[in-house]
Design an enzyme around this catalytic site. Sequence first.
Site, mmCIF file in Angstrom:
data_model
loop_
_atom_site.group_PDB
_atom_site.id
_atom_site.type_symbol
_atom_site.label_atom_id
_atom_site.label_comp_id
_atom_site.label_asym_id
_atom_site.label_seq_id
_atom_site.Cartn_x
_atom_site.Cartn_y
_atom_site.Cartn_z
ATOM 1 N N SER A 121 14.663 -1.385 -63.531
ATOM 2 C CA SER A 121 16.086 -0.638 -63.234
ATOM 3 C C SER A 121 16.346 -0.004 -62.047
ATOM 4 O O SER A 121 17.356 0.178 -61.539
ATOM 5 C CB SER A 121 16.078 0.749 -64.205
ATOM 6 O OG SER A 121 15.146 1.467 -63.822
ATOM 7 N N LYS B 62 16.797 5.550 -55.037
ATOM 8 C CA LYS B 62 17.314 5.313 -56.358
ATOM 9 C C LYS B 62 18.122 6.528 -56.824
ATOM 10 O O LYS B 62 17.758 7.622 -56.531
ATOM 11 C CB LYS B 62 16.254 4.980 -57.219
ATOM 12 C CG LYS B 62 16.813 4.622 -58.725
ATOM 13 C CD LYS B 62 15.471 3.877 -59.526
ATOM 14 C CE LYS B 62 15.948 3.694 -60.882
ATOM 15 N NZ LYS B 62 14.659 3.072 -61.588
ATOM 16 N N SER C 284 10.105 -0.736 -63.680
ATOM 17 C CA SER C 284 11.224 -0.616 -63.015
ATOM 18 C C SER C 284 11.125 -0.852 -61.577
ATOM 19 O O SER C 284 12.350 -1.016 -60.857
ATOM 20 C CB SER C 284 11.994 0.398 -63.179
ATOM 21 O OG SER C 284 12.518 0.243 -64.589
#
Lengths: 89, 433
Positions: B113, B38, B137
């Site tokens: 996210s 990420k 997330s």
Amino acid sequence: MVSETEINDIANLADISIPKEELGTFTAQFNSILEYFDLLDAVEAAPSEGAGRYNIFREDIVEPSLDQDAVLSNPGASEDEFIKGPRVM
Amino acid sequence: MAGTFSFDAPDRWNAFLHRQETVGYGDGALGGLPVAVKDNISTAGLPTTCGSRILEGYVPPYDAHVVTLLKAAGAAIVGKTNMDEFGMGTTTENSAYGPTTNPADPGRVPGGSSGGSAAAVAGGLVPAALGSDTGGSIRCPAAFCGIVGLKPTYGRVSRYGLIAYSNSLEQIGPLAATVSDVSRLMAVIAGYDARDSTSADRPYAHTPSAEIRGTRIGVPAEFFGEGVDEAVGERVRDALAVLEHLGAEIVPCTMPSMAFALAAYYVTCTSEASSNLARFDGVRYGPAVDTKKQWHAAFRELRGDRFGNEVQRRIMLGTFALSAGYYGKYYAKAQVARKAVRDDFARLLRDVDVIAGPTMPTTAWRLGEKSDPLSMYLSDILTVPANLAGVPAISVPCGTVNGLPAGLQIIGRHFEDERVVDVGFAYEQEVRR
């Protein structure tokens, strides 16, 4: 409820500029979220300060860190091996 | 054997923000395994933007601790995945570099996210990825994309090198297609790191076991309450029946603190964000400010221009919640509410071994469908309690509703990540037969 003027004040505190044309929508959304936060009014007592907390600081020992070239590889401006910021006065 | 390979599979979902065309790897437990990371996890020499224009062009001079561990285990870091800006969002539509789409249905959001990491795995681009979970997330995009995602116990994985949004809530964790692969990644990234002051010395060396006879599973009524789609609830109840068939005992229970958990979460995370994101001023990293202006004018202009609306909203909500006149009404109350959530979990987990329910109240919605911030926040109701308490939680796919994946969430006691993995593994093995 907070007003558009108060939103402007908060934006200044947070160092964010909000365009005038977006202020109305921003204020309305902000207020609907604050209204939801009012659920916390049902929570009664405040926590006792410091209860169960203790110091976890380690000894201050010098250890290897990033070299200066690596640190200065990202700032937009540098001068005399320092990061250069905007003027304050 | 160590080596290199080309990573050029077409990315139809905008899962990656940056990809390495030629990827090196080493020997070890993950030798040659392609792993996506990420974009809020620092990677030396690779751009790391947090999905934000304020960090455009930033290249960290060091690796996050988890990246160091992945490399030491031989993994191939293939690139950086798309995300909601600074981890603020539930859909990965809030990225400055465009939304990621859901491989299960490209007209829908992948969840957020860590939507880029989940789409990269679900779309078959990589077998495993790292995400971060502040209020769900990792678990939300895992549920929406039909893969597995684990939010470890707070402190079990070092956050050194994770660009902070809300330190007291967020945790790095693995996403993969199967529970075994998630467990394999967890074994590499967990453990003590002196550079993270919240790090716990609790390594993870576990092989998933499907033997769950006698496990007591608490099912809070609130996890099937208002806002939870009936069909999603049905899929999850079917999954619980499978676990019962495997010898687990289902124990109905209640969790009263759910009434204010979401409000406590949003007050806490926005307050921490207002402090953490104060450092982004265009001076030390990211695009340079116009130095002809004075500090605050330049600073304000850059942050107004380069932060997206959601980030601005959360910084301002936090600034407001921490301000002198409102601290007692918002932040102090949120911390009391947070303790109530923690106490609720402690009480329930004395009687049962894990708690289970849906991961998300609905399946993935269409891109652009939810534009009102509050309605988006409300969809996090089932995932935020685990972050407030710091307990481990996993999301495992449990069938579909109208062709879209639904997720079964299993939450455990502190440092019993192994147990939530086992319950997820038992379910997965049974339904894959």
